[in-house]
Motif scaffolding. Sequence first.
Motif, PDB file in Angstrom:
ATOM      1  N   ALA A 101       1.019  -1.159  -0.124  1.00 38.10           N
ATOM      2  CA  ALA A 101       0.112   0.004   0.154  1.00 38.10           C
ATOM      3  C   ALA A 101       0.698   1.038   0.207  1.00 38.10           C
ATOM      4  O   ALA A 101       0.531   1.899  -0.650  1.00 38.10           O
ATOM      5  CB  ALA A 101      -0.905   0.424   1.164  1.00 38.10           C
ATOM      6  N   PRO A 102       1.813   1.194   1.135  1.00 39.50           N
ATOM      7  CA  PRO A 102       2.747   2.645   0.884  1.00 39.50           C
ATOM      8  C   PRO A 102       3.547   2.786  -0.272  1.00 39.50           C
ATOM      9  O   PRO A 102       3.502   3.750  -0.634  1.00 39.50           O
ATOM     10  CB  PRO A 102       4.293   2.487   1.893  1.00 39.50           C
ATOM     11  CG  PRO A 102       3.689   1.828   2.666  1.00 39.50           C
ATOM     12  CD  PRO A 102       1.837   0.244   1.814  1.00 39.50           C
ATOM     13  N   LEU A 103       3.911   1.737  -1.514  1.00 34.29           N
ATOM     14  CA  LEU A 103       4.169   2.088  -2.688  1.00 34.29           C
ATOM     15  C   LEU A 103       3.460   2.687  -3.753  1.00 34.29           C
ATOM     16  O   LEU A 103       3.538   3.674  -4.089  1.00 34.29           O
ATOM     17  CB  LEU A 103       4.318   0.237  -3.041  1.00 34.29           C
ATOM     18  CG  LEU A 103       5.915   0.472  -4.262  1.00 34.29           C
ATOM     19  CD1 LEU A 103       6.850   1.500  -4.143  1.00 34.29           C
ATOM     20  CD2 LEU A 103       5.866  -0.746  -4.292  1.00 34.29           C
ATOM     21  N   MET A 104       1.865   2.223  -3.797  1.00 35.76           N
ATOM     22  CA  MET A 104       0.774   1.839  -4.307  1.00 35.76           C
ATOM     23  C   MET A 104       1.132   3.985  -4.193  1.00 35.76           C
ATOM     24  O   MET A 104       1.120   4.614  -5.381  1.00 35.76           O
ATOM     25  CB  MET A 104      -0.155   1.505  -3.892  1.00 35.76           C
ATOM     26  CG  MET A 104      -0.061   0.085  -4.343  1.00 35.76           C
ATOM     27  SD  MET A 104       1.026  -0.689  -6.069  1.00 35.76           S
ATOM     28  CE  MET A 104      -0.892   0.552  -7.257  1.00 35.76           C
ATOM     29  N   GLU A 105       0.578   4.258  -2.894  1.00 38.97           N
ATOM     30  CA  GLU A 105       0.749   5.609  -2.309  1.00 38.97           C
ATOM     31  C   GLU A 105       1.351   6.572  -3.329  1.00 38.97           C
ATOM     32  O   GLU A 105       1.271   7.368  -3.413  1.00 38.97           O
ATOM     33  CB  GLU A 105      -0.080   5.484  -1.279  1.00 38.97           C
ATOM     34  CG  GLU A 105      -0.664   5.434  -0.722  1.00 38.97           C
ATOM     35  CD  GLU A 105      -0.938   5.157   1.468  1.00 38.97           C
ATOM     36  OE1 GLU A 105       0.032   5.799   1.622  1.00 38.97           O
ATOM     37  OE2 GLU A 105      -1.603   4.291   1.566  1.00 38.97           O
ATOM     38  N   ARG A 106       2.772   6.364  -3.041  1.00 45.15           N
ATOM     39  CA  ARG A 106       3.737   7.139  -3.532  1.00 45.15           C
ATOM     40  C   ARG A 106       3.639   7.372  -4.893  1.00 45.15           C
ATOM     41  O   ARG A 106       3.950   8.381  -5.249  1.00 45.15           O
ATOM     42  CB  ARG A 106       5.410   6.186  -2.919  1.00 45.15           C
ATOM     43  CG  ARG A 106       5.303   6.335  -1.586  1.00 45.15           C
ATOM     44  CD  ARG A 106       6.979   6.749  -1.568  1.00 45.15           C
ATOM     45  NE  ARG A 106       7.787   5.025  -1.166  1.00 45.15           N
ATOM     46  CZ  ARG A 106       7.670   4.090  -0.552  1.00 45.15           C
ATOM     47  NH1 ARG A 106       7.219   4.501   0.637  1.00 45.15           N
ATOM     48  NH2 ARG A 106       7.664   2.700  -0.988  1.00 45.15           N
ATOM     49  N   MET A 107       3.274   5.939  -6.107  1.00 48.14           N
ATOM     50  CA  MET A 107       3.151   5.957  -7.378  1.00 48.14           C
ATOM     51  C   MET A 107       1.679   7.052  -7.334  1.00 48.14           C
ATOM     52  O   MET A 107       2.010   7.744  -8.364  1.00 48.14           O
ATOM     53  CB  MET A 107       2.867   4.806  -7.757  1.00 48.14           C
ATOM     54  CG  MET A 107       4.389   4.167  -7.593  1.00 48.14           C
ATOM     55  SD  MET A 107       5.614   4.551  -8.486  1.00 48.14           S
ATOM     56  CE  MET A 107       4.933   4.750 -10.374  1.00 48.14           C
ATOM     57  N   GLU A 108       1.408   7.753  -7.032  1.00 45.31           N
ATOM     58  CA  GLU A 108      -0.354   8.401  -6.874  1.00 45.31           C
ATOM     59  C   GLU A 108       0.461   8.993  -6.723  1.00 45.31           C
ATOM     60  O   GLU A 108      -0.557  10.083  -7.361  1.00 45.31           O
ATOM     61  CB  GLU A 108      -1.455   7.453  -6.659  1.00 45.31           C
ATOM     62  CG  GLU A 108      -2.171   5.765  -6.320  1.00 45.31           C
ATOM     63  CD  GLU A 108      -2.785   5.602  -5.807  1.00 45.31           C
ATOM     64  OE1 GLU A 108      -3.127   6.341  -4.290  1.00 45.31           O
ATOM     65  OE2 GLU A 108      -3.717   4.810  -5.538  1.00 45.31           O
ATOM     66  N   ALA A 109       0.841   9.646  -5.614  1.00 48.25           N
ATOM     67  CA  ALA A 109       1.470  10.648  -5.456  1.00 48.25           C
ATOM     68  C   ALA A 109       1.899  11.352  -6.514  1.00 48.25           C
ATOM     69  O   ALA A 109       1.963  12.333  -6.395  1.00 48.25           O
ATOM     70  CB  ALA A 109       2.180  11.554  -4.168  1.00 48.25           C
ATOM     71  N   GLU A 110       2.976  10.355  -6.876  1.00 45.17           N
ATOM     72  CA  GLU A 110       3.988  11.006  -7.439  1.00 45.17           C
ATOM     73  C   GLU A 110       2.862  11.061  -9.408  1.00 45.17           C
ATOM     74  O   GLU A 110       3.298  12.567  -9.793  1.00 45.17           O
ATOM     75  CB  GLU A 110       4.985  10.047  -8.816  1.00 45.17           C
ATOM     76  CG  GLU A 110       5.978   9.701  -7.449  1.00 45.17           C
ATOM     77  CD  GLU A 110       7.069  11.357  -7.344  1.00 45.17           C
ATOM     78  OE1 GLU A 110       6.847  11.868  -8.533  1.00 45.17           O
ATOM     79  OE2 GLU A 110       7.355  11.000  -6.730  1.00 45.17           O
TER      80      GLU A 110
END
Length: 398
Positions: free
Chosen positions: A388-397
């Motif tokens: 989940a944290p990885l996906m959140e970082r990608m969405e923020a990018e």
Amino acid sequence: MSVRDMVEKDYYAALGVPKDASAADIKKAYRKLARELHPDKNPGDAKAEARFKEVSEAYDVLSDESRRREYDEARALFAAGGRAGGPGGGRAGGYGFGAPGGFGAPGGGYGGGPNVNFEDLLGGSGGGLGGFFDMFQRSSPGRGPRRGGDIEAEVTIPFEKSLTGLEASVRLPGAATCTTCEGSGARPGTTPRTCPTCRGLGVVSRSQGGFALSEPCRDCLGKGTLIDHPCPDCRGSGRREREQRIRIPPGVSDGQRLRVRGRGTPGERGGPAGDLEVTVHVLRHPVFDREGNNLTITLPVTITEAALGASVRVPTLDGAPLTVKVPAGTSSGRRLRARGRGVPAPGGGHGDLIVTLEVTVPKPADLSPRARTALLEFAQAHPEDPRAPLMERMEAEG
């Protein structure tokens, strides 16, 4: 290095380099061939062993600046025999000297008139070209005491011995007088015979047009003797390989070069011996690796040990297992360090033992019904998504 060696052996061809090759290119070519032809890599291969000796002899000469210069000049002088003395009327078979009005000068023929004795110019009565060689050698800056050439060799040792040090035997090709023939090059019970063509002088003289011309004897190649029955051990060279015991210090690494002073080719005319340069190859270990002065090992741990923490045993090279503590919540790839349990350092002390933890995951076929049920219950009790944290970082990018 005899006159025969100078004119008979093409050391450049032996190493596969051009005549204008740099010292670095000569060393690079030698090391490549030495690795390919080394007797340890070609056990029982007489052809490879003979080539190994050939390239070692070639490198011994071409790696020494003064010996290489002497070799080049001698071969150039020998090759000049039979060529015209120079443009404009030099006679065939002579040696060209380009001084104005002298030998080989344009329009001048040999110069000096028909009464000039070419043999006298090359060293005096009976001396022939050998006298010229003597004059050349006396004037050469390297004709005083001269240091012997360096010898390169290789040795392969076990991984464990690279940490403790050891004495090892190194094979040195062509480094000693053959004990079978005592250096004569002839089979025991026979002796070299005097060359009948030059009568042992190593040079032959002939008259041509009122001149006495001299050149190295082509039958004995300037040596003055012929060997009808070569020694079976050294094949007529008079030299053969020998073994040298050397001390390999603790902590030596793969590919490291060791220099042993005074163990190379003997010097000439009272000069010091050269050095022995040994390249050490260290065999790989099935368990341990090395990073500088640190030993490394990859240690498997179970999911339970990684999650809850545990004390586990680590194998060591000295035979006594080491106990390390795996912290609770350990992830795969975490590194633990055991101080002073690594490789001996050159300045004293030791490096460390670095343990990389690798969490092992059981295969489905190895899970019992009870273990499978326990894993499912664990997953239901901890439904968090580690991605989940990885996906959140990608969405923020984005």
